[in-house]
Design a protein around this motif. Structure first.
Motif: not given
Length: 116
Positions: A28-32, A109-111
Motif C-alpha cells: 500500500q502506497v500513499p494517494s497524496d 510502502e507497507i505490506v
C-alpha cells in the motif's frame, strides 16, 4: 483444495487475497505523495484499515508487517504515525527496510498479512 478469493484484480496485481483464513495485502502506497512521511504513513495505514475491514479483519489481527521507507532518516516520522495507529498489546512482528520505491515521490510502502 481450499479456494483463493482475490479482490480488485488487475492485469499486474490484486489488491488483496484471502486463503485459509489469512488475508494478504498488496503493498500500500500513499494517494497524496505531497505529504511528509508522517502524512504518507497515515494515508497508507487508513487504506490498510479499509482493506482489512473488507476482508473481515482488523489491525488487531495483523500477523506480519513489512514497511519499506525511501529514506531511513524518515524513521522517526514514520514511527510516530505507526505508534499512534497500532493498538497496545497488538503490535505485530515487523520489518522496516530502506528501499528505492517505484515512484520517487513515495516515502513509504507497507505490506500486511493478517488473520481473518
Amino acid at each position: 483444495m481450499s479456494s483463493i478469493e482475490r479482490f480488485d484484480v488487475g492485469p499486474r496485481l490484486s489488491e488483496m487475497a484471502i486463503h485459509n483464513g489469512v488475508v494478504y495485502l498488496a503493498g500500500q502506497v500513499p494517494s497524496d505523495a505531497s505529504a511528509d512521511i508522517k502524512g504518507q504513513t497515515e494515508q497508507v495505514l487508513a487504506m490498510i484499515d479499509q482493506l482489512l475491514a473488507r476482508a473481515g479483519s482488523d489491525k488487531t489481527r495483523i500477523l506480519r508487517a513489512q514497511l519499506y521507507i525511501a529514506d531511513v532518516k524518515d524513521l522517526a516520522g514514520m514511527n510516530a504515525a505507526w505508534d499512534a495507529w497500532v493498538p497496545a498489546g497488538h503490535t505485530p512482528p515487523r520489518a522496516t527496510v530502506e528501499a528505492k520505491l517505484a515512484k520517487p515521490e513515495w516515502k513509504i510502502e507497507i505490506v500486511i498479512t493478517a488473520a481473518v
